[in-house]
Design an enzyme around this catalytic site. Structure first.
Site, PDB file in Angstrom:
ATOM      1  CG  HIS A 123       9.622  46.341  10.081  1.00  0.00           C
ATOM      2  ND1 HIS A 123       9.617  47.526   9.382  1.00  0.00           N
ATOM      3  CD2 HIS A 123       9.211  46.639  11.328  1.00  0.00           C
ATOM      4  CE1 HIS A 123       9.222  48.505  10.191  1.00  0.00           C
ATOM      5  NE2 HIS A 123       8.964  47.991  11.382  1.00  0.00           N
ATOM      6  CG  ASP A 200      15.561  44.483   9.087  1.00  0.00           C
ATOM      7  OD1 ASP A 200      16.187  44.939  10.055  1.00  0.00           O
ATOM      8  OD2 ASP A 200      14.326  44.642   8.931  1.00  0.00           O
ATOM      9  CD  GLN A 203      13.348  44.371  16.697  1.00  0.00           C
ATOM     10  OE1 GLN A 203      13.864  44.277  17.816  1.00  0.00           O
ATOM     11  NE2 GLN A 203      12.559  45.382  16.387  1.00  0.00           N
ATOM     12  CE  LYS A 226      13.822  48.845  15.751  1.00  0.00           C
ATOM     13  NZ  LYS A 226      12.510  49.193  16.279  1.00  0.00           N
ATOM     14  CB  CYS A 365       5.746  47.929  10.839  1.00  0.00           C
ATOM     15  SG  CYS A 365       5.368  49.485  11.600  1.00  0.00           S
TER      16      CYS A 365
HETATM   17  N1  C6P Z   1      10.405  47.868  14.444  1.00  0.00           N
HETATM   18  C1  C6P Z   1       8.743  47.569  16.189  1.00  0.00           C
HETATM   19  O1  C6P Z   1       7.986  47.996  17.069  1.00  0.00           O
HETATM   20  P1  C6P Z   1      13.509  51.961  12.272  1.00  0.00           P
HETATM   21  O2  C6P Z   1      12.108  52.434  12.512  1.00  0.00           O
HETATM   22  O3  C6P Z   1      14.070  52.436  10.961  1.00  0.00           O
HETATM   23  O4  C6P Z   1      14.431  52.214  13.434  1.00  0.00           O
HETATM   24  O5  C6P Z   1      13.436  50.349  12.206  1.00  0.00           O
HETATM   25  C2  C6P Z   1      12.584  49.725  11.288  1.00  0.00           C
HETATM   26  C3  C6P Z   1      12.581  48.245  11.513  1.00  0.00           C
HETATM   27  C4  C6P Z   1      13.145  47.432  10.540  1.00  0.00           C
HETATM   28  N2  C6P Z   1      13.217  46.101  10.714  1.00  0.00           N
HETATM   29  C5  C6P Z   1      12.741  45.500  11.800  1.00  0.00           C
HETATM   30  C6  C6P Z   1      12.860  44.018  11.940  1.00  0.00           C
HETATM   31  C7  C6P Z   1      12.135  46.264  12.807  1.00  0.00           C
HETATM   32  O6  C6P Z   1      11.658  45.662  13.893  1.00  0.00           O
HETATM   33  C8  C6P Z   1      12.041  47.671  12.653  1.00  0.00           C
HETATM   34  C9  C6P Z   1      11.351  48.514  13.675  1.00  0.00           C
HETATM   35  C10 C6P Z   1       9.699  48.535  15.531  1.00  0.00           C
HETATM   36  O7  C6P Z   1       8.747  46.389  15.867  1.00  0.00           O
HETATM   37  C11 C6P Z   1       9.002  49.790  15.126  1.00  0.00           C
HETATM   38  S1  C6P Z   1       7.829  49.524  13.848  1.00  0.00           S
END
Ligand code: C6P
Length: 407
Positions: A123, A200, A203, A226, A365
């Site tokens: 991401h 990270d 997910q 999430k 993203c």
């Molecule tokens: N992915 C998606 O629709 P934040 O925004 O900080 O809570 O998470 C960022 C992030 C980082 N790593 C991974 C693997 C992610 O999937 C995400 C967030 C969302 O896929 C919003 S872009």
């Protein structure tokens, strides 16, 4: 397995909404999950009963708010099996957690000419913070490719290590492909070379039992929103031995021991990394999101989502001509990214919305991954514990109708 899904759904008032005269089918759980009543109530209680700044007052409200926040820290530590609650840093989300590691830890271990290993399925939150640091330091990014089914090419990963490798940063699960990377093996391999690993986990934590000590992760980042928790809160787990050596990420109140114009010293862990007033109400509500997951059981959540994934994937491949599903790695999370024929992902998402189906469209993203897949964007349907087979049926029927309309 999950016995009474209707009871679970009753906990989520938003799921009874109607859109355009149809029941909402929420399949955008990878972007954010919906929130159970107990989490919402914790937020309301925070504002109506205990709102006072944390770690700053002797008065009762401040002490109560502080205790709620610190109880949440202990809860998170126990949930991911950290050695100590002092290894849990609260942030605004995975993004801020990864920026913290890149800036503070990356700045400490990476020098000019060194190498950092990332993967093609990261991401942007696990790419751009490193690039910001790269522009200051001048190290090299090495990118692990994937195999045709969307699994990581582990042979390529192992072959990338050399005497200049200083760090690996990798997603536990891909937000597009659903691939669950073998991070335990990847970390073990990196450690044989003396290289620390950042994970990270945005997910993974909502879908997989995560044990940071069993993984032996050096850092592990995730977001509350999430995992049935509130927005605006994230977690960075870090090994104490690293956190103690790292410089602070931001400066301000609460992260200091003493300040003078001549010299400032910093607070102990975890406060050294928590400058300013945190989202203490959100943090305390995160506890309730974790309790919700624990009550159902993470294995039951995973089994339920997996069953929906298998069922939906099988039907889509059999019944939607021209569908291409991106990511078919064994053991993947319940995420289905796809395109149908030459139809634009955005048109499909707009039309599905008019039929009550919420999916995400675009590059998610993950633009480097889109380039590797040779597409501009995809449609993504993703499941959570409250989704049902009836909803999968509604989604499949709607998609067939949309595909027919567009062609
Ligand atoms: N992915 C998606 O629709 P934040 O925004 O900080 O809570 O998470 C960022 C992030 C980082 N790593 C991974 C693997 C992610 O999937 C995400 C967030 C969302 O896929 C919003 S872009």
């Amino acid at each position: 397995m999950i016995q009474d899904i209707d009871r679970i759904r009753e906990d989520f008032p938003i799921l009874s909404r109607q859109l355009y005269g149809r029941p909402l089918v929420y399949l955008d759980n990878t972007a954010t999950s919906e929130t159970p009543r107990e989490v919402v109530e914790a937020v309301v209680n925070g504002y109506t009963r205990t709102k006072a700044n944390v770690h700053r007052g002797v008065h009762t409200l401040s002490q109560e708010a502080t205790e709620l926040q610190e109880a949440a820290r202990r809860k998170v530590a126990e949930f991911v099996n950290a050695s100590s609650h002092e290894e849990i840093i609260f942030t605004r989300g995975t993004t801020e957690a990864l920026n913290l590691v890149a800036s503070s830890f990356g700045g400490m271990v990476l020098g000019e000419g060194d190498e950092l290993i990332l993967t093609v399925m990261e991401h942007h939150a696990n790419i751009v913070p490193w690039q910001l640091l790269q522009s200051r330091i001048g190290f090299k990014l090495r990118v692990v490719p994937m195999l045709p089914d969307g699994s990581l090419d582990l042979e390529a990963y192992r072959s990338m290590f050399n005497t200049r490798t200083r760090l690996v940063s990798c997603c536990h699960a891909s937000n597009v492909l659903g691939t669950v990377n073998p991070v335990k093996e990847m970390i073990a391999f990196a450690h044989t070379k003396g290289v620390p690993v950042v994970i990270d986990g945005a997910q993974a934590v909502p879908h997989i039992k995560v044990d940071v000590r069993d993984l032996d992760a050096d850092f592990y980042a995730f977001s509350a929103h999430k995992m049935y928790g509130p927005t605006g809160v994230g977690v960075l787990y870090g090994k104490r031995s690293w956190l103690e050596k790292m410089p602070p990420y931001q400066g301000g109140g609460e992260m200091i021991e003493s300040v003078s114009f001549e010299k400032t010293t910093f607070a102990e862990l975890p406060f050294k990394f928590e400058a300013g007033t945190p989202d203490f109400i959100g943090i305390s509500a995160l506890s309730k999101g974790i309790e919700f997951m624990e009550r159902i059981g993470i294995d039951n959540i995973a089994a339920h989502e997996h069953e929906l994934l298998e069922y939906t994937t099988g039907r889509l491949l059999a019944e939607v001509p021209g569908i291409r599903i991106f990511g078919q790695a064994p053991g993947k999370c319940a995420i289905i990214s796809f395109l149908v024929g030459h139809e634009h992902h955005y048109d499909m998402g707009m039309l599905l919305d008019k039929l009550g189906i919420a999916v995400r469209t675009g590059h998610h993203c993950a633009q480097p991954l889109m380039q590797a897949l040779g597409v501009e964007g995809v449609v993504r349907a993703s499941f959570a514990v409250y989704n049902t087979r009836e909803e999968a049926d509604l989604f499949i029927a709607a998609l067939k109708r949309v595909a027919a309309m567009l062609s």
